[in-house]
Design an enzyme around this catalytic site. Sequence first.
Site, PDB file in Angstrom:
ATOM      1  CD  GLU A   1      48.226 -35.199-109.642  1.00 52.43           C
ATOM      2  OE1 GLU A   1      48.481 -35.432-110.833  1.00 52.43           O
ATOM      3  OE2 GLU A   1      48.373 -36.051-108.738  1.00 52.43           O
TER       4      GLU A   1
ATOM      5  CG  HIS B   1      35.753 -38.277 -94.420  1.00 47.39           C
ATOM      6  ND1 HIS B   1      35.273 -39.486 -93.944  1.00 47.39           N
ATOM      7  CD2 HIS B   1      36.480 -37.745 -93.412  1.00 47.39           C
ATOM      8  CE1 HIS B   1      35.684 -39.657 -92.714  1.00 47.39           C
ATOM      9  NE2 HIS B   1      36.432 -38.616 -92.356  1.00 47.39           N
TER      10      HIS B   1
ATOM     11  CG  HIS C   1      49.674 -35.925-104.470  1.00 51.60           C
ATOM     12  ND1 HIS C   1      50.680 -36.846-104.712  1.00 51.60           N
ATOM     13  CD2 HIS C   1      48.745 -36.125-105.439  1.00 51.60           C
ATOM     14  CE1 HIS C   1      50.373 -37.558-105.779  1.00 51.60           C
ATOM     15  NE2 HIS C   1      49.199 -37.138-106.235  1.00 51.60           N
TER      16      HIS C   1
END
Length: 128
Positions: free
Chosen positions: A114, A8, A66
């Site tokens: 992304e 996670h 990202h």
Amino acid sequence: MNISGFNHLTINTRSLEDSLPFYIEILQASLIHKGRKDVYLEWGPVWICLQEKVGLDTSAGYGIHHVAFSIDEKGFHKAVHLLKEKGVQIVRGPLKRGKGWSINFLAPDNVQFELHTSNLQERMEVWN
């Protein structure tokens, strides 16, 4: 250590109230739990926690460039349309990268995401 895969991600946010619609309406995550200062969301096998940090300065970033999620090509083009329709800030793309399509965009607290249509093997075929 025998790590089996991604578990996670926890993301700090200035305001759950301001950020939650982005994750649910745009990224289409499922709300699993909402506490006073945290929220748990899920996309298939991927889950994230949003933690509210009042007064958080998000201008400097978080040390993560990202977070990328896989998406099929048909879903990718629909997602691009949704991002544009909702006025989400796109920082790169959509563009063809190797054998896949890619788009990078920002969440309300400048966390960069992304969407990518290829897998690691396909990416390496292009780089090698």
